[in-house]
Scaffold this motif. Structure first.
Motif, mmCIF file in Angstrom:
data_model
loop_
_atom_site.group_PDB
_atom_site.id
_atom_site.type_symbol
_atom_site.label_atom_id
_atom_site.label_comp_id
_atom_site.label_asym_id
_atom_site.label_seq_id
_atom_site.Cartn_x
_atom_site.Cartn_y
_atom_site.Cartn_z
ATOM 1 N N GLN A 27 -4.755 -2.520 33.579
ATOM 2 C CA GLN A 27 -5.501 -2.354 32.177
ATOM 3 C C GLN A 27 -5.348 -0.750 31.832
ATOM 4 N N PRO A 28 -5.073 -0.717 30.517
ATOM 5 C CA PRO A 28 -5.127 0.550 30.139
ATOM 6 C C PRO A 28 -6.542 0.966 29.860
ATOM 7 N N SER A 29 -6.900 2.320 29.690
ATOM 8 C CA SER A 29 -8.253 2.785 29.701
ATOM 9 C C SER A 29 -8.411 2.673 28.031
ATOM 10 N N TYR A 30 -9.660 2.302 27.863
ATOM 11 C CA TYR A 30 -10.162 2.346 26.156
ATOM 12 C C TYR A 30 -11.107 3.555 26.027
ATOM 13 N N GLY A 31 -11.055 4.579 27.041
ATOM 14 C CA GLY A 31 -12.184 5.250 26.909
ATOM 15 C C GLY A 31 -12.076 6.473 25.943
ATOM 16 N N TRP A 32 -12.585 7.713 26.003
ATOM 17 C CA TRP A 32 -12.567 8.658 24.866
ATOM 18 C C TRP A 32 -11.285 9.197 24.654
ATOM 19 N N CYS A 79 -2.424 -19.606 25.742
ATOM 20 C CA CYS A 79 -3.318 -18.768 26.285
ATOM 21 C C CYS A 79 -3.461 -17.514 25.155
ATOM 22 N N MET A 80 -4.580 -16.708 25.387
ATOM 23 C CA MET A 80 -4.966 -15.786 24.645
ATOM 24 C C MET A 80 -5.351 -14.435 25.357
ATOM 25 N N LEU A 81 -4.965 -13.316 24.761
ATOM 26 C CA LEU A 81 -5.004 -12.121 25.452
ATOM 27 C C LEU A 81 -6.352 -11.484 24.807
ATOM 28 N N ASN A 82 -7.371 -10.898 25.547
ATOM 29 C CA ASN A 82 -8.353 -10.024 25.068
ATOM 30 C C ASN A 82 -7.776 -8.529 25.418
ATOM 31 N N ALA A 83 -7.317 -7.677 24.580
ATOM 32 C CA ALA A 83 -6.536 -6.585 25.069
ATOM 33 C C ALA A 83 -7.924 -5.729 25.614
#
Length: 218
Positions: free
Chosen positions: A75-80, A116-120
């Motif tokens: 998973q890619p980071s969703y951070g700052w 199916c569905m993605l929650n990014a």
């Protein structure tokens, strides 16, 4: 992400010209190009182990069934300071020897028997059925952890500034430990004997913290 033309195989977290500039090596001095290019390639997996994928790439993975949701391993980071990219390309599940492709929907109302569905942001894929309901991915005892097949692309649109600086500082640390320190043929690495040696220096790890990801349990 701008492609690094100095690195065969495409983009890297930092480019060779950036590294030369950071090390105060004149751009026309090509003496260290091969070594620094190897360092650039080597630092990427160490950093992405902390932050998740930075350079977008495609992952082809298998998971076990029995639950309505799976967590993607990369998973890619969703951070700052991030610009995450996570795109689900294909999902299927095995029922015995037969592979059933699942349609990828954008909201539960579009659900069908095989969907199916993605929650990014969470990096999860949820199994949906008709009417918007959820159901477990098929649990095939003969396939074990290879019941669900997921192909997806993950990374960052741009290399975050703190990641770029952490890579440059790591490469500077690696480079300087190979240089002689004026004591015969002793290098900086020799002088560091007895001190803890790590792949990523401590200050670089601190730089990566705003972009670090939580461990993924698949």
């Amino acid at each position: 992400i701008e492609e690094n033309l100095a690195t065969p195989g495409g983009a890297q977290i930092v480019s060779l010209p950036e590294v030369l500039d950071h090390l105060f090596i004149p751009p026309d001095d090509r003496t260290h190009d091969a070594t620094l290019t190897r360092f650039i390639k080597g630092v990427r997996p160490l950093i992405e182990n902390v932050t998740g994928p930075i350079i977008p790439q495609v992952f082809d993975e298998y998971y076990g069934g029995g639950h309505s949701t799976i967590s993607l391993r990369h998973q890619p980071s969703y951070g700052w300071g991030t610009s995450p990219v996570l795109q689900l390309l294909a999902v299927s599940e095995y029922r015995g020897p037969i592979e059933y492709n699942l349609s990828i929907i954008s909201n539960p109302a579009q659900g069908s028997v095989y969907s199916c569905m993605l929650n990014a942001e969470l990096g999860t894929v949820t199994r949906h059925t008709s009417g918007g309901g959820t159901m477990p991915f098929y649990d095939d005892p003969e396939h074990g952890e290879q019941t669900v097949h997921a192909i997806y692309s993950a990374g960052q649109e741009q290399v975050p500034d703190n990641v770029n600086m952490a890579a440059l500082e790591t490469l500077r640390w690696w480079y300087e430990t190979t240089q002689q320190v004026g004591k015969g043929r002793q290098t900086a690495a020799d002088e560091e004997m007895g001190k803890p040696m790590v792949g990523l220096p401590y200050h670089a790890l601190e730089m990566l913290q705003p972009t670090s990801r939580a461990p993924v349990c698949a």
